[in-house]
Design an enzyme around this catalytic site. Structure first.
Site, mmCIF file in Angstrom:
data_model
loop_
_atom_site.group_PDB
_atom_site.id
_atom_site.type_symbol
_atom_site.label_atom_id
_atom_site.label_comp_id
_atom_site.label_asym_id
_atom_site.label_seq_id
_atom_site.Cartn_x
_atom_site.Cartn_y
_atom_site.Cartn_z
ATOM 1 N N HIS A 62 3.985 -26.424 4.811
ATOM 2 C CA HIS A 62 3.157 -26.574 3.612
ATOM 3 C C HIS A 62 3.015 -25.229 2.885
ATOM 4 C CE1 HIS A 62 -0.262 -28.225 1.235
ATOM 5 N NE2 HIS A 62 -0.666 -26.972 1.288
ATOM 6 N N GLU A 63 2.694 -24.185 3.634
ATOM 7 C CA GLU A 63 2.525 -22.855 3.024
ATOM 8 C C GLU A 63 3.826 -22.368 2.407
ATOM 9 O OE1 GLU A 63 -0.373 -21.360 2.501
ATOM 10 O OE2 GLU A 63 -1.074 -23.246 3.329
ATOM 11 N N HIS A 78 4.460 -23.910 -0.930
ATOM 12 C CA HIS A 78 3.805 -23.229 -2.059
ATOM 13 C C HIS A 78 4.679 -22.073 -2.556
ATOM 14 C CE1 HIS A 78 -0.111 -25.135 -2.339
ATOM 15 N NE2 HIS A 78 -0.434 -24.896 -1.076
ATOM 16 N N GLU A 134 -0.954 -28.774 -4.449
ATOM 17 C CA GLU A 134 -1.147 -29.263 -3.075
ATOM 18 C C GLU A 134 -0.159 -30.387 -2.759
ATOM 19 O OE1 GLU A 134 -3.084 -28.214 -0.387
ATOM 20 O OE2 GLU A 134 -2.856 -26.584 -1.795
HETATM 21 ZN ZN LIG Z 1 -1.780 -25.852 0.001
#
Ligand SMILES: [Zn+2]
Length: 263
Positions: A122-123, A126, A186
């Site tokens: 997830h990171e 980004h 997100e």
């Molecule tokens: Zn996030």
């Protein structure tokens, strides 16, 4: 005067609508090399003031999982690094350029390698989608004092500007300013992260369990910083569930490590 500024911003907006590596359109006033340079500077500043953990089973897992994800991320402009920071705070980030940090406080929620791959994927999502650069661009477009700072090193900035830029990059809490990611960012990071973990060989179904564990454990308490910067909307879980069938073929074609080892 206002008209001129507006015209200038319109021009900048047209000029700087870029397609990110994830394929979505984004407003960017910064170049990837500027972002990566600042990400690297911010990373070394944070590492200088943190207790870095090496040689533990978990720190080695962070490195192994990170390398597996990097191998399928297809981003040759990143110089990947994966560090573990000793801290009670359940947190993790990836700065532009592939500079990843995982705080020891998140291990108990991650529980196993697939849980940790959820967070790291997830990171990294980004960073691959250049959300840090987009937030920096937004700050520069709305704050005249920040305009044109993209090419300036962090060390040359006064502390207020530096705090804003660090927060935009995703490392704000260290400097007392937290900028949450937007819902759009997100969702995009979830989508990229899920694909990455599946390709790297981790069972993507564990992503839903990780977010469940994380939000249950923090219910009723002051939300950890990770949740302030990563608002856990009710539909995150549903959206991940919807996406899982689409990435299962990637998982089936991978080395299939399942949940990996327990942390
Ligand atoms: Zn996030």
């Amino acid at each position: 005067m206002k008209k001129v500024t507006l015209l200038l911003l319109t021009f900048l907006t047209i000029q700087s609508c870029t397609t990110t590596p994830s394929g979505s359109k984004a407003f960017l006033l910064t170049s990837m090399s500027d972002e990566n340079k600042q990400g690297e500077e911010a990373y070394s500043e944070i590492l200088k003031t943190s207790k870095i953990v090496t040689n533990t089973k978990q720190a080695k897992m962070v490195e192994t999982i990170g390398k597996r994800i990097a191998a399928v991320a297809n981003q040759p402009d990143f110089e990947w690094e994966f560090k573990t920071i000793e801290s009670e705070e359940p947190n993790a980030f990836c700065l532009p350029g592939g500079k990843v940090a995982v705080y020891t406080g998140i291990f108990k929620y991650a529980k196993n390698e697939a849980g940790l791959a959820t967070v790291m994927g997830h990171e990294i999502g980004h960073a691959l989608a250049r959300h840090g650069g987009q937030r920096m661009s937004q700050q520069m477009a709305t704050n005249v004092a920040l305009a044109g700072l993209a090419a300036v090193g962090l060390s040359g900035m006064d502390s207020n500007k530096k705090t804003i830029i660090m927060a935009a990059l995703g490392a704000g809490a260290t400097y007392g300013l937290i900028l949450p990611f937007s819902r759009k960012h997100e969702t995009e990071a979830d989508e990229i992260g899920l694909k990455l973990m599946a390709k790297a060989g981790y069972d993507p179904r564990e992503s839903v369990n990780f977010w469940d564990r994380f939000s249950q454990a923090s219910a009723g308490k002051a939300p950890p910083e990770f949740l302030s910067t990563h608002p856990n909307s009710e539909n995150r879980r549903d959206h991940l569930q919807e996406l899982i069938p689409g990435v299962l073929p990637d998982y089936q074609a991978s080395a299939k490590l399942g949940l990996g080892q327990n942390l």
